[in-house]
Design an enzyme around this catalytic site. Structure first.
Site, mmCIF file in Angstrom:
data_model
loop_
_atom_site.group_PDB
_atom_site.id
_atom_site.type_symbol
_atom_site.label_atom_id
_atom_site.label_comp_id
_atom_site.label_asym_id
_atom_site.label_seq_id
_atom_site.Cartn_x
_atom_site.Cartn_y
_atom_site.Cartn_z
ATOM 1 N N HIS A 234 48.630 49.495 78.023
ATOM 2 C CA HIS A 234 49.141 50.736 77.753
ATOM 3 C C HIS A 234 50.149 50.747 76.590
ATOM 4 O O HIS A 234 51.388 51.162 76.931
ATOM 5 C CB HIS A 234 49.448 51.401 79.018
ATOM 6 C CG HIS A 234 50.474 50.870 79.798
ATOM 7 N ND1 HIS A 234 51.678 50.174 79.423
ATOM 8 C CD2 HIS A 234 50.331 50.511 81.423
ATOM 9 C CE1 HIS A 234 52.053 49.353 80.736
ATOM 10 N NE2 HIS A 234 51.400 49.759 81.737
ATOM 11 N N ASP A 307 45.162 54.073 83.034
ATOM 12 C CA ASP A 307 46.203 53.874 83.801
ATOM 13 C C ASP A 307 46.415 54.912 84.841
ATOM 14 O O ASP A 307 47.543 55.421 85.095
ATOM 15 C CB ASP A 307 47.462 53.551 82.924
ATOM 16 C CG ASP A 307 48.531 53.125 83.468
ATOM 17 O OD1 ASP A 307 48.577 52.859 84.939
ATOM 18 O OD2 ASP A 307 49.941 53.199 83.113
ATOM 19 N N HIS A 311 49.280 60.594 92.358
ATOM 20 C CA HIS A 311 50.201 60.763 93.393
ATOM 21 C C HIS A 311 49.911 61.888 94.108
ATOM 22 O O HIS A 311 49.483 62.810 93.703
ATOM 23 C CB HIS A 311 51.567 60.739 92.554
ATOM 24 C CG HIS A 311 52.189 59.700 91.978
ATOM 25 N ND1 HIS A 311 52.543 58.416 92.693
ATOM 26 C CD2 HIS A 311 52.248 59.226 90.603
ATOM 27 C CE1 HIS A 311 53.012 57.375 91.990
ATOM 28 N NE2 HIS A 311 52.645 57.871 90.304
#
Lengths: 426, 315
Positions: A234, A307, A311
């Site tokens: 990333h 990535d 959540h």
């Protein structure tokens, strides 16, 4: 033996029909050629003018299982991968317990097989150090034996240069690449967004871009010194791109990935304390976005990975500094990248290179091509289809993406792996 | 002026007309505060929650006194001893408060953006009493109002803000307010206490206090938090004070009758010499008095939006 005909699809700007047989691509027949109408016994599908692309490979996802199943589990994460066009994903080790022993790796593989026997396929990434603590090596040979395809301390990068060197050497014996999350944890300590104009304005502690590029320079120097490949995860800023460019000029064995969010959004998105824009490394400046676009176009950065970091909603409904880092990416990555194609930043072939060919080749996974005789691992993409990411349209449990509620263009309408449809919206 | 804003989160969202109106209203409350009976009934029946999730003495007392002088009922809530210390999320805490139907919540919080965060979830007014490093609009307004009582006109007045700019919500809000009013702002601090992007602020930057003081009409000293040394931003307090403690000698270069200000609490001998803090041109205690009037004005404007201005003096 039966054939499946998918009519009315576009391959490399040519309209035609795709014929599958025994899990493989039998042929692509352009509409201009003579074509035997399939018999009634054969299965036909209307491809609705979708483009045929190879199934994609995502080398950087967090599927949260074991330990954080309320955020995501392997079943939901792979379902999102299927819907997003990813037939193969590499899942990071920051689960609870950490994937630092063979039994955890085997548990993950078993879950994946149980819920998605036909794919998408999960390839665990083993922890580079025990417990991701950065103190001692994890049992890398045991992890490789159990099925890990890469090693990484993603999220908690190894600060000890000596340990990192030994990790590279040890992993190289096993012929497995180390993926490094580049971050100097002293420079980034306490930071919650990019350091600069916007962090000043919002009164938030910043993370300078050199926290990343300093570690990138370490990795490049070690890769050159040891002649061992390193993959840089990333990449988010222009200063790292510059270093990678120079390293590649000297044929130093480094490769790099960036993510759709770094190609799309800058720190401006954090304004208003938008926790959906909180991610590590942080969204940088508009100049960094432009540098990364150029880098993926020119193959300085080799790979686009998501990535994917899901959540739960309530975890992001807090003041900015309390929010966890991460963007849920599997559902939306392709649509965001297709936006770059529409804006002429990339060509469709570039996306295939960045999201399918290069990642698969680097980690020794099956490289999906659309040649006759190859396994039928492909996606059908409607480039025009407009949709809105949200609870009803995303398969990941994590709806934490800045494009939540916005209109995206481009969607996977079908996804075949080994000739089996794992997604079919046709 | 018809007050339309629901929340006071930062200076930026105020127009210059609104700022002038706050000053004007504050002047009238200054008059009330000089009476022997300082209480008026204009917010009778209104309830104000003082939610201070970070320690504060003067801001909290100032708001409390302002509310009581307007006859509002004020209720205090601190982080320690509240459900926040039991791990309740900020959203859940404020939703609980909301259910009790207060008319305003005054929030002090250690996290930047906290006031805006709760305002997004609440129907009642939210007054930001300081959020992290982000904003302290009532402090900036009382600083501005204190100067307003001496200056009337701010155009091209030179103001120096001295000290820890990087970690200061007061500095951010003061810079915004005083620039809006027409002041020319300078800052002076060691580089480690300046924000990373200071070159893009509308300020002149100095590392020498002698040079920085030249021609200044006002100098605002900021409190140095002692933990900056522990964080490695300073070698020690002695060295800091030798370079950045405002002394009488510095004022020789400043404009005649340069005003000295400090949001408090003061570290005597660290950011300002003890003598200067108490000198005739020091407005430090005046700031505290103005603070009550400004907060009365703000509570009045935000809570009694429908009432006409005449009512202040009539009542």
């Amino acid at each position: 033996m039966s054939y499946t005909h998918i009519q009315n699809v576009v391959l490399d700007s040519t309209s035609g029909s795709l014929i599958l047989h025994q899990g493989c691509l039998q042929a692509f027949i352009p509409d201009s050629d003579s074509y035997d109408t399939p018999s009634a016994r054969e299965q036909t599908l209307d491809g609705r003018c979708c483009h045929v692309l190879p199934s994609l490979t995502d080398i950087h996802v967090h599927l949260r299982e074991p330990g954080f199943e309320y955020k995501e589990d392997i079943a939901s994460g792979l379902a999102a991968a299927a819907a997003g066009g990813f037939g193969r994903v590499l899942a990071m080790a920051n689960t609870r317990p950490v994937n630092d022993q063979g039994s955890i790796t085997r548990y993950m593989l078993q879950k994946a097989h149980e819920h998605h026997p036909d794919g998408p396929f999960l390839y665990p990434v083993g922890a580079l150090t025990r417990g991701l603590k950065g103190k001692e090596l994890a049992p890398l040979a045991e992890l490789a034996e159990a099925g890990c395809r890469a090693f990484s301390n993603d999220g908690l990068p190894v600060q000890d240069n000596e340990l990192f060197r030994r990790a590279l050497e040890y992993a190289s014996d096993l012929d497995i690449i180390v993926i490094d999350h580049c971050e100097d944890s002293f420079l980034s300590a306490g930071g919650v967004m990019n350091e600069g104009r916007m962090s000043d304005y919002l009164g938030l502690k910043g993370i300078p871009h050199v926290a990343e590029s300093l570690q990138v320079s370490r990795d490049i120097l070690l890769a050159a010194y040891l002649d061992i490949p390193v993959h840089l995860a990333h990449i988010s800023c222009a200063s790292s791109v510059e270093l990678i460019y120079q390293a590649k000029q000297k044929s130093i064995p480094v490769s790099a990935e960036t993510c759709p969010h770094y190609l799309h959004w800058s720190e401006e998105l954090v304004k208003g304390y938008n926790t959906l824009a909180r991610v590590n490394p942080p969204l940088r400046t508009p100049d960094d976005v432009l540098a990364l676009r150029q880098a993926v176009r020119e193959n300085v950065v080799d790979i686009i990975a998501t990535d994917h970091a899901p959540h739960a909603d309530f975890e992001k409904e807090v003041p900015f500094a309390q929010a966890p880092n991460g963007i849920s990416g599997l559902d939306t990555a392709l649509a965001l990248c297709l936006d770059l194609v529409r804006r002429n930043v990339l060509q469709l072939q570039d996306l295939v290179r960045l999201m399918a060919t290069s990642p698969a080749r680097l980690f020794g996974l099956p490289v999906c091509t659309l040649e006759p005789g190859r396994p039928a691992d492909f996606i059908l993409v409607d480039l025009e289809h407009r949709w809105t990411p949200g609870p009803d349209t995303m398969l990941s449990k994590g709806k934490n993406t800045p494009c939540l509620g916005q209109t995206l263009q481009g969607r996977v309408m079908a996804h075949f792996l080994g000739g089996v449809p794992v997604i079919n919206r046709l | 002026m018809n007050w339309t804003q629901k929340d006071l989160l930062d200076i930026e969202s105020l127009s210059i007309e609104e700022v002038r109106h706050i000053f004007y209203t504050s002047t009238r409350f200054m008059e009330i505060n000089s009476r022997s009976i300082k209480k008026v009934p204009i917010l009778k029946g209104k309830s104000v929650v003082l939610f201070f999730a970070e320690p504060s003495t003067r801001t909290k007392t100032s708001f409390d006194m302002a509310a009581k002088r307007l006859s509002a009922d004020s209720f205090s809530l601190a982080a320690t001893g509240s459900s926040l210390s039991k791990g309740e999320s900020l959203k859940d805490t404020v939703m609980t408060l909301q259910a009790m139907k207060p008319d305003a919540i005054v929030l002090r919080h250690s996290l930047s953006g906290a006031a805006g965060f709760i305002a997004g979830h609440l129907d009642c007014s939210v007054l930001n009493a300081g959020d992290g490093w982000h904003a302290h609009p009532t402090q900036a307004l009382l600083d501005g109002f204190t100067l307003f009582q001496h200056w009337q006109d701010f155009q091209d007045k030179k103001v120096l803000i001295l000290g820890d700019i990087a970690h200061s919500r007061v500095a951010r809000s003061d810079v915004q307010l005083l620039s809006m009013l027409g002041c020319r702002i300078s800052v002076c601090a060691p580089r480690t206490l300046l924000p990373a992007g200071i070159s893009q602020w509308p300020v002149e930057v100095h590392s020498s206090l002698e040079h920085a003081c030249r021609g200044m009409d006002a100098i605002i000293c900021l409190r140095l938090q002692l933990e900056r040394q522990e964080a490695g931003l300073l070698p020690d307090l002695r060295e800091y004070s030798s370079r950045f403690c405002l002394q009488a000698g510095h004022l020789e270069q400043a404009a005649p009758r340069a005003r000295i200000m400090h949001p408090g609490p003061i570290n005597r001998g660290i950011e300002i010499s003890s003598g200067l803090a108490d000198c005739a041109d020091s407005l430090i205690l005046e700031q505290v008095g103005s603070g009550v009037a400004v907060r009365m004005a703000l509570l009045y404007l935000y809570l009694a939006r429908s009432k006409s201005e005449q009512e202040i003096s009539e009542e």
